[in-house]
Design an enzyme around this catalytic site. Structure first.
Site, PDB file in Angstrom:
ATOM      1  N   HIS A 122      34.553  10.172  38.765  1.00  0.00           N
ATOM      2  CA  HIS A 122      35.660  11.188  38.805  1.00  0.00           C
ATOM      3  C   HIS A 122      36.286  12.081  40.926  1.00  0.00           C
ATOM      4  O   HIS A 122      35.221  12.260  40.929  1.00  0.00           O
ATOM      5  CB  HIS A 122      36.127  12.114  37.815  1.00  0.00           C
ATOM      6  CG  HIS A 122      34.856  13.213  38.226  1.00  0.00           C
ATOM      7  ND1 HIS A 122      35.545  14.714  38.648  1.00  0.00           N
ATOM      8  CD2 HIS A 122      34.279  13.079  36.932  1.00  0.00           C
ATOM      9  CE1 HIS A 122      34.352  15.210  38.233  1.00  0.00           C
ATOM     10  NE2 HIS A 122      33.394  14.885  37.449  1.00  0.00           N
TER      11      HIS A 122
ATOM     12  N   ARG B 101      38.987  15.089  33.655  1.00  0.00           N
ATOM     13  CA  ARG B 101      38.505  14.584  35.659  1.00  0.00           C
ATOM     14  C   ARG B 101      38.728  13.248  35.379  1.00  0.00           C
ATOM     15  O   ARG B 101      38.830  13.150  36.138  1.00  0.00           O
ATOM     16  CB  ARG B 101      37.801  15.424  35.229  1.00  0.00           C
ATOM     17  CG  ARG B 101      36.674  15.752  34.751  1.00  0.00           C
ATOM     18  CD  ARG B 101      35.927  16.490  35.800  1.00  0.00           C
ATOM     19  NE  ARG B 101      34.547  16.385  35.444  1.00  0.00           N
ATOM     20  CZ  ARG B 101      34.035  16.881  34.185  1.00  0.00           C
ATOM     21  NH1 ARG B 101      34.967  17.467  33.299  1.00  0.00           N
ATOM     22  NH2 ARG B 101      32.917  17.498  33.377  1.00  0.00           N
TER      23      ARG B 101
ATOM     24  N   GLU C 150      29.555  13.876  31.207  1.00  0.00           N
ATOM     25  CA  GLU C 150      28.856  14.130  31.835  1.00  0.00           C
ATOM     26  C   GLU C 150      27.930  14.842  31.169  1.00  0.00           C
ATOM     27  O   GLU C 150      28.310  15.770  29.996  1.00  0.00           O
ATOM     28  CB  GLU C 150      29.758  15.317  32.501  1.00  0.00           C
ATOM     29  CG  GLU C 150      28.981  16.405  33.887  1.00  0.00           C
ATOM     30  CD  GLU C 150      28.671  15.558  34.573  1.00  0.00           C
ATOM     31  OE1 GLU C 150      27.570  15.028  34.356  1.00  0.00           O
ATOM     32  OE2 GLU C 150      28.484  16.105  35.573  1.00  0.00           O
TER      33      GLU C 150
ATOM     34  N   HIS D 272      30.960   9.651  35.508  1.00  0.00           N
ATOM     35  CA  HIS D 272      30.191  11.478  36.068  1.00  0.00           C
ATOM     36  C   HIS D 272      29.142  11.536  36.793  1.00  0.00           C
ATOM     37  O   HIS D 272      28.569  10.222  36.705  1.00  0.00           O
ATOM     38  CB  HIS D 272      30.514  12.283  34.296  1.00  0.00           C
ATOM     39  CG  HIS D 272      32.292  12.499  34.244  1.00  0.00           C
ATOM     40  ND1 HIS D 272      32.871  13.787  34.589  1.00  0.00           N
ATOM     41  CD2 HIS D 272      32.558  11.864  32.887  1.00  0.00           C
ATOM     42  CE1 HIS D 272      34.036  13.820  33.513  1.00  0.00           C
ATOM     43  NE2 HIS D 272      33.184  12.695  32.736  1.00  0.00           N
TER      44      HIS D 272
END
Length: 228
Positions: free
Chosen positions: A9, A58, A112, A182
């Site tokens: 991202h 994100r 993440e 991520h």
């Protein structure tokens, strides 16, 4: 020959503020928006058969902005893993509509690394509290987790099996697949595809908003690096 595109991202507002983010769901910064749009320009010619992303905004925003540049006439359709009794609420009841969507599979396994008690803390403040060496161990070791958080090893143990079961078969069939996720979940995937050691994977840096091109060719994975 199958094609796999990986995108970390774009910069988030907490990346910009030097905060540990993990599973805290914060949006992209202005720079992150620009990075996502620039990534889209680099992959706008590709026809994607399937797309995968995390549950975090994100990654999803990066994906959406990048795909806004894509030449496909199809609509992105985000597929969530709702529990009953809501699992059927997002069903499509038009054959034409079903044929004109690209399904985006939303998976928490691609989230993440969860940073536990560090989430929301400024990285410099964390160094003052626990010391430079300890914070560096939490950030860059393979199997040491921060308090109440995940290690890189923990993240890989959820991200890579999901990849093996849901994504790898599509690429091996010759399809073109996009993953927007991520730094640490993508490290987990690249660790196995590139046969990296533990020392190598913890040193692997993945730039925000830069697509990585990997092929499955002649029964092996070929990493072509960043698309430029």
């Amino acid at each position: 020959m199958g094609t796999l595109i990986l995108i970390r991202h774009g910069q988030s507002v907490w990346n910009q503020k030097n905060l540990f983010t993990g599973w805290v769901d914060v949006p992209l910064s202005e720079k992150g928006i620009d990075e996502a749009l620039a990534a889209g320009e680099l992959i706008k010619h590709l026809h994607f058969d399937a797309i995968f992303t995390s549950t975090l905004i994100r990654a999803q925003t990066t994906l959406t902005l990048a795909m806004s540049k894509n030449h496909t006439p199809k609509t992105l359709r985000f597929k969530h893993n709702y529990e009953d009794p809501y699992s059927h609420y997002e069903d499509i009841h038009s054959d034409n509509a079903r044929e004109n969507v690209i399904t985006v599979h939303v998976a928490p396994e691609l989230n993440e690394r969860m940073y536990g008690n560090l989430q929301g803390l400024n990285k410099d403040d964390a160094r003052k509290e626990w010391g430079e060496d300890q914070v560096q161990i939490w950030r860059r070791s393979y199997n040491v987790a921060p308090p109440n958080g995940e290690s890189l090893e923990d993240t890989i143990k959820r991200a890579y099996p999901y990849f093996q079961e849901n994504i790898e078969p599509l690429v091996r069939e010759g399809k073109t697949v996009l993953i927007a996720a991520h730094g640490n979940s993508l490290r987990g995937i690249m660790c196995h595809l590139n046969n990296l050691t533990h020392d190598e994977v913890v040193k692997l840096e993945i730039d925000t908003g830069r697509p990585i091109h990997i092929e499955f060719k002649d029964n092996k994975w070929v990493d072509h690096g960043y698309i430029s």
